[in-house]
Write an enzyme that holds these catalytic residues in place. Structure first.
Site, PDB file in Angstrom:
ATOM      1  N   HIS A   7       0.676  -0.916  -0.327  1.00  0.00           N
ATOM      2  CA  HIS A   7      -0.186  -0.398  -0.412  1.00  0.00           C
ATOM      3  C   HIS A   7       0.752   1.171   0.404  1.00  0.00           C
ATOM      4  O   HIS A   7       1.324   1.406   0.539  1.00  0.00           O
ATOM      5  CB  HIS A   7      -1.048   0.152   0.907  1.00  0.00           C
ATOM      6  CG  HIS A   7      -1.949   1.325   1.417  1.00  0.00           C
ATOM      7  ND1 HIS A   7      -2.380   1.717   2.627  1.00  0.00           N
ATOM      8  CD2 HIS A   7      -2.578   1.678   0.675  1.00  0.00           C
ATOM      9  CE1 HIS A   7      -2.880   2.472   2.497  1.00  0.00           C
ATOM     10  NE2 HIS A   7      -3.107   2.617   1.321  1.00  0.00           N
ATOM     11  N   ARG A   8       1.009   2.375  -0.939  1.00  0.00           N
ATOM     12  CA  ARG A   8       1.551   3.585  -1.387  1.00  0.00           C
ATOM     13  C   ARG A   8       3.139   3.266  -0.576  1.00  0.00           C
ATOM     14  O   ARG A   8       4.333   3.275  -0.396  1.00  0.00           O
ATOM     15  CB  ARG A   8       1.471   3.858  -0.468  1.00  0.00           C
ATOM     16  CG  ARG A   8      -0.310   4.840  -0.033  1.00  0.00           C
ATOM     17  CD  ARG A   8      -0.255   5.659   1.201  1.00  0.00           C
ATOM     18  NE  ARG A   8      -1.872   5.736   1.400  1.00  0.00           N
ATOM     19  CZ  ARG A   8      -2.041   5.538   2.531  1.00  0.00           C
ATOM     20  NH1 ARG A   8      -1.500   6.828   2.968  1.00  0.00           N
ATOM     21  NH2 ARG A   8      -3.046   6.196   2.769  1.00  0.00           N
ATOM     22  N   GLU A  34       0.413  -0.851  -4.348  1.00  0.00           N
ATOM     23  CA  GLU A  34      -0.246   0.330  -4.944  1.00  0.00           C
ATOM     24  C   GLU A  34      -0.055   1.790  -4.632  1.00  0.00           C
ATOM     25  O   GLU A  34       0.736   1.396  -3.966  1.00  0.00           O
ATOM     26  CB  GLU A  34      -1.465   0.511  -4.335  1.00  0.00           C
ATOM     27  CG  GLU A  34      -2.699   0.811  -4.226  1.00  0.00           C
ATOM     28  CD  GLU A  34      -2.408   1.931  -3.234  1.00  0.00           C
ATOM     29  OE1 GLU A  34      -4.328   3.084  -3.035  1.00  0.00           O
ATOM     30  OE2 GLU A  34      -1.794   1.897  -2.285  1.00  0.00           O
ATOM     31  N   ASP A  36      -0.780   5.697  -5.407  1.00  0.00           N
ATOM     32  CA  ASP A  36      -2.459   7.259  -5.624  1.00  0.00           C
ATOM     33  C   ASP A  36      -1.692   8.191  -6.861  1.00  0.00           C
ATOM     34  O   ASP A  36      -0.653   8.522  -6.422  1.00  0.00           O
ATOM     35  CB  ASP A  36      -2.622   7.920  -4.660  1.00  0.00           C
ATOM     36  CG  ASP A  36      -3.185   6.754  -3.181  1.00  0.00           C
ATOM     37  OD1 ASP A  36      -3.655   5.959  -3.605  1.00  0.00           O
ATOM     38  OD2 ASP A  36      -2.099   6.597  -2.188  1.00  0.00           O
ATOM     39  N   HIS A  49      -0.481  10.621  -1.504  1.00  0.00           N
ATOM     40  CA  HIS A  49      -2.101  10.062  -1.138  1.00  0.00           C
ATOM     41  C   HIS A  49      -2.649  10.911  -1.491  1.00  0.00           C
ATOM     42  O   HIS A  49      -4.088  11.083  -1.787  1.00  0.00           O
ATOM     43  CB  HIS A  49      -1.906   9.201   0.090  1.00  0.00           C
ATOM     44  CG  HIS A  49      -2.847   9.041   0.714  1.00  0.00           C
ATOM     45  ND1 HIS A  49      -4.034   9.705   1.438  1.00  0.00           N
ATOM     46  CD2 HIS A  49      -3.730   7.783   0.070  1.00  0.00           C
ATOM     47  CE1 HIS A  49      -5.212   9.458   1.304  1.00  0.00           C
ATOM     48  NE2 HIS A  49      -4.898   8.322   0.783  1.00  0.00           N
ATOM     49  N   GLU A 111      -4.186   3.956  -8.420  1.00  0.00           N
ATOM     50  CA  GLU A 111      -5.181   4.425  -7.233  1.00  0.00           C
ATOM     51  C   GLU A 111      -5.288   5.832  -8.683  1.00  0.00           C
ATOM     52  O   GLU A 111      -5.003   6.097  -8.420  1.00  0.00           O
ATOM     53  CB  GLU A 111      -5.647   4.524  -6.399  1.00  0.00           C
ATOM     54  CG  GLU A 111      -6.367   5.453  -5.874  1.00  0.00           C
ATOM     55  CD  GLU A 111      -6.617   4.950  -4.061  1.00  0.00           C
ATOM     56  OE1 GLU A 111      -6.327   4.821  -3.531  1.00  0.00           O
ATOM     57  OE2 GLU A 111      -7.780   6.435  -3.758  1.00  0.00           O
ATOM     58  N   LYS A 113      -7.105   9.094  -7.884  1.00  0.00           N
ATOM     59  CA  LYS A 113      -7.297  10.006  -6.864  1.00  0.00           C
ATOM     60  C   LYS A 113      -8.177  10.461  -7.000  1.00  0.00           C
ATOM     61  O   LYS A 113      -8.125  11.727  -6.731  1.00  0.00           O
ATOM     62  CB  LYS A 113      -6.388  10.491  -6.199  1.00  0.00           C
ATOM     63  CG  LYS A 113      -5.879   9.582  -4.900  1.00  0.00           C
ATOM     64  CD  LYS A 113      -6.398   9.873  -3.527  1.00  0.00           C
ATOM     65  CE  LYS A 113      -6.107   8.276  -2.441  1.00  0.00           C
ATOM     66  NZ  LYS A 113      -7.344   7.665  -1.779  1.00  0.00           N
ATOM     67  N   ASP A 230       0.951  -1.753   4.775  1.00  0.00           N
ATOM     68  CA  ASP A 230       1.562  -1.265   5.150  1.00  0.00           C
ATOM     69  C   ASP A 230       3.211  -1.663   4.987  1.00  0.00           C
ATOM     70  O   ASP A 230       3.942  -0.998   4.781  1.00  0.00           O
ATOM     71  CB  ASP A 230       1.248  -0.004   5.521  1.00  0.00           C
ATOM     72  CG  ASP A 230       0.843   1.076   5.640  1.00  0.00           C
ATOM     73  OD1 ASP A 230      -0.598   0.926   4.797  1.00  0.00           O
ATOM     74  OD2 ASP A 230      -0.546   1.497   6.606  1.00  0.00           O
TER      75      ASP A 230
HETATM   76  O1  G3P Z   1      -6.507   0.886  -2.044  1.00  0.00           O
HETATM   77  C1  G3P Z   1      -6.445   0.934  -1.336  1.00  0.00           C
HETATM   78  C2  G3P Z   1      -6.374   1.858  -0.179  1.00  0.00           C
HETATM   79  O2  G3P Z   1      -5.533   2.730  -1.233  1.00  0.00           O
HETATM   80  C3  G3P Z   1      -7.416   2.737  -0.187  1.00  0.00           C
HETATM   81  O3  G3P Z   1      -7.221   3.711   0.565  1.00  0.00           O
HETATM   82  O4  G3P Z   1      -6.909   5.922   0.894  1.00  0.00           O
HETATM   83  O5  G3P Z   1      -5.240   4.465   1.327  1.00  0.00           O
HETATM   84  O6  G3P Z   1      -5.614   5.957  -1.137  1.00  0.00           O
HETATM   85  P1  G3P Z   1      -6.299   5.090   0.450  1.00  0.00           P
HETATM   86 MG    MG Z   2      -4.755   4.255  -2.038  1.00  0.00          MG
END
Ligand code: G3P
Ligand code: MG
Length: 244
Positions: A7-8, A34, A36, A49, A111, A113, A230
């Protein structure tokens, strides 16, 4: 087998959405990464993000009101640790170049955004970049905004699309009804609420944000399609330990 998505990047151990975070996710052998994407005032695709630079850099302001040159002045690592004072806000192209250089063979979950800020034209820009060459990894798109996924479906009918959500039943229903949605990325609370019913859910389920070993194990046990974490190194190790 449940896939592990960073994540990120490896955002628990590196400053989120920076090149060090993505390098670390590759080193940790995450199955997927992943990130953003937002659009600057001058039309550049940048990876961050929040809609504002305030939390994860030493600057202030909204991405949509800043140029890429202004954003490139910022330090995107020191807020996390002094060790990462050289980290900058990457463009999407810079992340792609890094993943090519690292010969990343997993999947990249981009993602879009657009849930808080509309960024007209962002979908076309991202798609143009992604379709400009062949990558060693597979790319997917995800968003909290179904409209962005609809546009992506028109631009790239064969690319996997996933709908991100909290625990809202209305979004789950829409995801089921929408033929071009491959899966859902719900908050873990939704998985807890539905209990065993997750086993018969008609689409892929990859919840976020799974950082505790206990929750990782529960997701592996339920054979969920994937988890978004994470801490990819921790998740990969835990998953591998189960096979021994
Ligand atoms: O992909 C799931 C997650 O990234 C969504 O939440 O706010 O971290 O982008 P956020
Ligand atoms: Mg995200």
């Amino acid at each position: 087998m449940t896939v592990i998505m960073a994540h990120r990047g490896s955002s628990g151990t590196r400053p989120e959405n920076t090149l060090p975070a993505f390098s670390e996710a590759v080193r940790a052998e995450a199955d997927g990464i992943e990130l953003d994407v937002h659009l600057t005032k001058d039309g550049a695709l940048v990876v961050m993000h929040d809609e504002e630079v305030n939390r994860t850099t030493d600057g202030k302001g909204a991405i949509r009101e800043m140029t890429l040159a202004e954003i490139k002045q910022l330090n995107a690592g020191s807020w996390f640790s002094k060790e990462y004072a050289a980290a900058k806000v990457p463009t999407l192209k810079e992340v792609l170049n890094l993943l090519v250089q690292k010969n990343f063979r997993g999947f990249l979950n981009i993602e879009i955004k657009t849930d808080k800020c509309p960024y007209p034209g962002i979908e076309e820009k991202v798609s143009k970049l992604m379709m400009s060459q062949v990558w060693p990894f597979t790319h997917w798109y995800s968003s909290f905004n179904l409209k962005s996924l609809e546009i992506m479906h028109q631009l790239e009918p064969k690319t996997q699309l996933d709908y991100i959500m909290g625990a809202a039943e209305s979004k789950v229903k829409r995801a089921i009804e929408c033929s071009f949605i491959e899966g859902i990325h719900p908050k873990i609370d939704w998985v807890r609420e539905v209990g065993e019913a997750v086993q018969t859910f008609p689409k892929a389920v990859r919840p976020w944000t799974i950082n505790e070993s206990e929750t990782m194990l529960a997701c592996f046990e339920q054979k969920l399609t994937g988890i978004i974490t994470d801490f990819p190194e921790k998740a990969v190790r835990l998953k591998r330990s189960l096979k021994k």
